[in-house]
Enzyme design. Structure first.
Site, PDB file in Angstrom:
ATOM      1  N   ARG A  39      11.852  -5.806   4.864  1.00 36.98           N
ATOM      2  CA  ARG A  39      11.586  -4.362   4.690  1.00 36.98           C
ATOM      3  C   ARG A  39      12.487  -3.513   5.587  1.00 36.98           C
ATOM      4  O   ARG A  39      12.724  -3.828   6.736  1.00 36.98           O
ATOM      5  CB  ARG A  39      10.128  -4.054   5.026  1.00 36.98           C
ATOM      6  CG  ARG A  39       9.863  -2.547   5.011  1.00 36.98           C
ATOM      7  CD  ARG A  39       8.435  -2.208   5.015  1.00 36.98           C
ATOM      8  NE  ARG A  39       7.736  -2.687   6.194  1.00 36.98           N
ATOM      9  CZ  ARG A  39       6.428  -2.579   6.350  1.00 36.98           C
ATOM     10  NH1 ARG A  39       5.699  -2.008   5.421  1.00 36.98           N
ATOM     11  NH2 ARG A  39       5.850  -3.037   7.434  1.00 36.98           N
ATOM     12  N   ARG A  94      11.378  -1.765  11.024  1.00 43.42           N
ATOM     13  CA  ARG A  94      10.290  -1.367  11.922  1.00 43.42           C
ATOM     14  C   ARG A  94      10.169  -2.316  13.103  1.00 43.42           C
ATOM     15  O   ARG A  94      10.327  -3.527  12.949  1.00 43.42           O
ATOM     16  CB  ARG A  94       8.961  -1.331  11.145  1.00 43.42           C
ATOM     17  CG  ARG A  94       8.646   0.022  10.599  1.00 43.42           C
ATOM     18  CD  ARG A  94       7.481   0.044   9.670  1.00 43.42           C
ATOM     19  NE  ARG A  94       6.269  -0.623  10.151  1.00 43.42           N
ATOM     20  CZ  ARG A  94       5.132  -0.640   9.473  1.00 43.42           C
ATOM     21  NH1 ARG A  94       5.042  -0.016   8.312  1.00 43.42           N
ATOM     22  NH2 ARG A  94       4.076  -1.265   9.955  1.00 43.42           N
ATOM     23  N   LYS A 119       0.833  -1.212   0.000  1.00 42.80           N
ATOM     24  CA  LYS A 119       0.000   0.000   0.000  1.00 42.80           C
ATOM     25  C   LYS A 119       0.864   1.258   0.000  1.00 42.80           C
ATOM     26  O   LYS A 119       0.681   2.154  -0.816  1.00 42.80           O
ATOM     27  CB  LYS A 119      -0.933   0.014   1.228  1.00 42.80           C
ATOM     28  CG  LYS A 119      -1.863  -1.188   1.340  1.00 42.80           C
ATOM     29  CD  LYS A 119      -2.751  -1.121   2.552  1.00 42.80           C
ATOM     30  CE  LYS A 119      -2.025  -1.156   3.883  1.00 42.80           C
ATOM     31  NZ  LYS A 119      -1.280  -2.404   4.170  1.00 42.80           N
ATOM     32  N   ARG A 157      -9.553   0.937   8.782  1.00 44.22           N
ATOM     33  CA  ARG A 157      -9.306  -0.501   8.858  1.00 44.22           C
ATOM     34  C   ARG A 157     -10.171  -1.183   9.917  1.00 44.22           C
ATOM     35  O   ARG A 157      -9.882  -2.327  10.299  1.00 44.22           O
ATOM     36  CB  ARG A 157      -7.822  -0.831   8.998  1.00 44.22           C
ATOM     37  CG  ARG A 157      -7.121  -0.332  10.167  1.00 44.22           C
ATOM     38  CD  ARG A 157      -5.713  -0.910  10.200  1.00 44.22           C
ATOM     39  NE  ARG A 157      -4.773  -0.134   9.439  1.00 44.22           N
ATOM     40  CZ  ARG A 157      -3.488  -0.440   9.303  1.00 44.22           C
ATOM     41  NH1 ARG A 157      -2.993  -1.507   9.815  1.00 44.22           N
ATOM     42  NH2 ARG A 157      -2.671   0.314   8.627  1.00 44.22           N
ATOM     43  N   ARG A 198      -0.424  -8.924  13.400  1.00 43.45           N
ATOM     44  CA  ARG A 198      -0.996  -7.947  12.449  1.00 43.45           C
ATOM     45  C   ARG A 198      -1.835  -8.652  11.390  1.00 43.45           C
ATOM     46  O   ARG A 198      -2.878  -8.144  10.964  1.00 43.45           O
ATOM     47  CB  ARG A 198       0.130  -7.136  11.786  1.00 43.45           C
ATOM     48  CG  ARG A 198       0.681  -6.058  12.718  1.00 43.45           C
ATOM     49  CD  ARG A 198       2.052  -5.598  12.314  1.00 43.45           C
ATOM     50  NE  ARG A 198       2.124  -4.993  11.012  1.00 43.45           N
ATOM     51  CZ  ARG A 198       3.239  -4.939  10.269  1.00 43.45           C
ATOM     52  NH1 ARG A 198       4.356  -5.475  10.698  1.00 43.45           N
ATOM     53  NH2 ARG A 198       3.207  -4.356   9.111  1.00 43.45           N
TER      54      ARG A 198
HETATM   55  P1  AP5 Z   1       4.862  -1.625   1.845  1.00 41.19           P
HETATM   56  O1  AP5 Z   1       4.493  -0.754   0.721  1.00 41.19           O
HETATM   57  O2  AP5 Z   1       5.658  -1.027   2.972  1.00 41.19           O
HETATM   58  O3  AP5 Z   1       3.559  -2.387   2.405  1.00 41.19           O
HETATM   59  P2  AP5 Z   1       2.276  -1.858   3.157  1.00 41.19           P
HETATM   60  O4  AP5 Z   1       1.087  -2.497   2.532  1.00 41.19           O
HETATM   61  O5  AP5 Z   1       2.295  -0.363   3.236  1.00 41.19           O
HETATM   62  O6  AP5 Z   1       2.508  -2.558   4.545  1.00 41.19           O
HETATM   63  P3  AP5 Z   1       2.509  -2.020   6.039  1.00 41.19           P
HETATM   64  O7  AP5 Z   1       3.171  -3.102   6.846  1.00 41.19           O
HETATM   65  O8  AP5 Z   1       3.098  -0.643   6.163  1.00 41.19           O
HETATM   66  O9  AP5 Z   1       1.019  -2.001   6.347  1.00 41.19           O
HETATM   67  P4  AP5 Z   1       0.406  -2.090   7.705  1.00 41.19           P
HETATM   68  O10 AP5 Z   1      -0.990  -1.868   7.332  1.00 41.19           O
HETATM   69  O11 AP5 Z   1       0.688  -3.294   8.506  1.00 41.19           O
HETATM   70  O12 AP5 Z   1       1.194  -0.974   8.550  1.00 41.19           O
HETATM   71  P5  AP5 Z   1       0.861   0.528   8.890  1.00 41.19           P
HETATM   72  O13 AP5 Z   1       2.124   1.270   8.839  1.00 41.19           O
HETATM   73  O14 AP5 Z   1      -0.294   1.007   8.093  1.00 41.19           O
HETATM   74  O15 AP5 Z   1       5.639  -2.892   1.252  1.00 41.19           O
HETATM   75  C1  AP5 Z   1       6.138  -3.899   2.114  1.00 41.19           C
HETATM   76  C2  AP5 Z   1       7.516  -4.368   1.608  1.00 41.19           C
HETATM   77  O16 AP5 Z   1       7.333  -5.030   0.357  1.00 41.19           O
HETATM   78  C3  AP5 Z   1       8.517  -3.236   1.348  1.00 41.19           C
HETATM   79  O17 AP5 Z   1       9.786  -3.688   1.712  1.00 41.19           O
HETATM   80  C4  AP5 Z   1       8.424  -3.010  -0.184  1.00 41.19           C
HETATM   81  O18 AP5 Z   1       9.654  -2.536  -0.715  1.00 41.19           O
HETATM   82  C5  AP5 Z   1       8.095  -4.407  -0.676  1.00 41.19           C
HETATM   83  N1  AP5 Z   1       7.227  -4.423  -1.868  1.00 41.19           N
HETATM   84  C6  AP5 Z   1       6.156  -3.623  -2.119  1.00 41.19           C
HETATM   85  N2  AP5 Z   1       5.577  -3.954  -3.298  1.00 41.19           N
HETATM   86  C7  AP5 Z   1       6.303  -5.003  -3.792  1.00 41.19           C
HETATM   87  C8  AP5 Z   1       6.206  -5.790  -4.985  1.00 41.19           C
HETATM   88  N3  AP5 Z   1       5.243  -5.577  -5.913  1.00 41.19           N
HETATM   89  N4  AP5 Z   1       7.117  -6.764  -5.157  1.00 41.19           N
HETATM   90  C9  AP5 Z   1       8.082  -6.989  -4.249  1.00 41.19           C
HETATM   91  N5  AP5 Z   1       8.234  -6.280  -3.099  1.00 41.19           N
HETATM   92  C10 AP5 Z   1       7.356  -5.294  -2.872  1.00 41.19           C
HETATM   93  O19 AP5 Z   1       0.356   0.372  10.378  1.00 41.19           O
HETATM   94  C11 AP5 Z   1       1.257   0.042  11.419  1.00 41.19           C
HETATM   95  C12 AP5 Z   1       0.500   0.005  12.746  1.00 41.19           C
HETATM   96  O20 AP5 Z   1      -0.076   1.319  13.022  1.00 41.19           O
HETATM   97  C13 AP5 Z   1      -0.713  -0.948  12.784  1.00 41.19           C
HETATM   98  O21 AP5 Z   1      -0.321  -2.273  13.103  1.00 41.19           O
HETATM   99  C14 AP5 Z   1      -1.529  -0.303  13.921  1.00 41.19           C
HETATM  100  O22 AP5 Z   1      -0.973  -0.571  15.180  1.00 41.19           O
HETATM  101  C15 AP5 Z   1      -1.353   1.190  13.646  1.00 41.19           C
HETATM  102  N6  AP5 Z   1      -2.382   1.692  12.723  1.00 41.19           N
HETATM  103  C16 AP5 Z   1      -2.186   2.219  11.486  1.00 41.19           C
HETATM  104  N7  AP5 Z   1      -3.349   2.566  10.911  1.00 41.19           N
HETATM  105  C17 AP5 Z   1      -4.323   2.247  11.832  1.00 41.19           C
HETATM  106  C18 AP5 Z   1      -5.726   2.341  11.810  1.00 41.19           C
HETATM  107  N8  AP5 Z   1      -6.398   2.837  10.752  1.00 41.19           N
HETATM  108  N9  AP5 Z   1      -6.413   1.922  12.908  1.00 41.19           N
HETATM  109  C19 AP5 Z   1      -5.769   1.458  14.004  1.00 41.19           C
HETATM  110  N10 AP5 Z   1      -4.418   1.310  14.066  1.00 41.19           N
HETATM  111  C20 AP5 Z   1      -3.704   1.708  12.982  1.00 41.19           C
END
Ligand code: AP5
Length: 218
Positions: free
Chosen positions: A127, A160, A13, A88, A171
């Site tokens: 990552r 991270r 994402k 989410r 997660r």
């Molecule tokens: P990346 O683009 O970083 O993936 P992502 O989908 O953004 O994954 P996240 O882990 O950031 O999502 P998340 O939802 O768990 O975490 P968030 O920060 O939102 O890609 C991942 C890896 O793959 C990278 O290394 C990239 O280079 C590689 N990659 C990408 N595309 C590729 C491809 N096509 N081929 C190969 N490699 C590829 O949330 C973190 C925490 O914050 C949550 O756990 C929660 O505690 C809190 N939080 C955030 N939002 C909320 C909410 N709305 N409500 C409550 N708590 C929340």
């Protein structure tokens, strides 16, 4: 255009939103990045969120909704936004709909990035992200030009706190329990476009742009 990117942890994402925000010239935000910035600044929100995030749990809805709505309100000059990681939960989705409805606005499209579990785990385990601008890289799939240094801002790259095995497992469980039901919520509203998140980053970016163009031309 108001667009939500849905998908499990590691689906890409953040990687895709950073490309799309440039491609369609629309501001974007990641709720996870906002929380990490609050942690870095040691704000009340950051201190409260840290305890949930490091365990792979969702931050409570009230705190999350308030933080993201403040970001949306700060972009009143723009006629759209891209949301990564919000909503989410069902209460977050309803709160977003209601806030937009008050301004006679609504979500235009929800893109759901689909990636299998083994690939998600591979992506999260390699990552590294920038401490300064939060851009993400992958040690194998998307390495930085200089090891440990961000291509964009020369910030330090780090792993991270919630990308360890236990937190990733939690997660994923939380995603299936609380976030996956939103696919149905948006599908019933006729807003959902499914996108395959496998293939190279460029191939997925092209599918996302195609998905947006096709859905808005109908
Ligand atoms: P990346 O683009 O970083 O993936 P992502 O989908 O953004 O994954 P996240 O882990 O950031 O999502 P998340 O939802 O768990 O975490 P968030 O920060 O939102 O890609 C991942 C890896 O793959 C990278 O290394 C990239 O280079 C590689 N990659 C990408 N595309 C590729 C491809 N096509 N081929 C190969 N490699 C590829 O949330 C973190 C925490 O914050 C949550 O756990 C929660 O505690 C809190 N939080 C955030 N939002 C909320 C909410 N709305 N409500 C409550 N708590 C929340």
């Amino acid at each position: 255009m108001r667009v939500i990117l849905l998908g499990p942890p590691g689906a890409g994402k953040g990687t895709q939103v950073s490309k799309l925000t440039v491609a369609i010239n629309t501001p974007s935000v990641s709720s996870g990045d906002l929380f990490r910035q609050h942690q870095k600044d040691q704000t009340d929100i950051g201190i409260q969120a840290q305890n949930y995030m490091k365990r792979g749990l969702l931050v409570p809805d009230d705190l999350t909704i308030k933080m993201v709505m403040e970001w949306i309100d700060s972009y009143t000059d723009s006629d759209g936004f891209l949301l990564d990681g919000f909503p989410r939960t069902y209460p977050q989705a309803v709160a977003l709909d209601e806030a937009l409805r008050q301004n006679n606005e609504g979500i235009d499209r929800v893109l759901n990035l689909k990636v299998g579990i083994d690939e998600l785990i591979n992506r999260l385990s390699g990552r590294i992200i920038c401490r300064n601008c939060q851009r993400s890289y992958h040690l194998t799939y998307a390495p930085p030009i200089s090891p440990g240094v961000c291509n964009e801002c020369e910030g330090e790259l780090y792993e991270r706190e919630d990308d360890n095995r236990d937190a990733v497992q939690k997660r994923l469980e939380v995603y299936f329990d609380e976030t996956e039901p939103l696919i149905n919520y948006y599908s019933q509203k006729g807003l959902l476009t499914e996108i395959s998140g496998t293939g190279s980053i460029e191939v997925v970016a092209a599918s996302i742009l195609d998905g947006l163009v096709n859905s808005t031309s109908k």
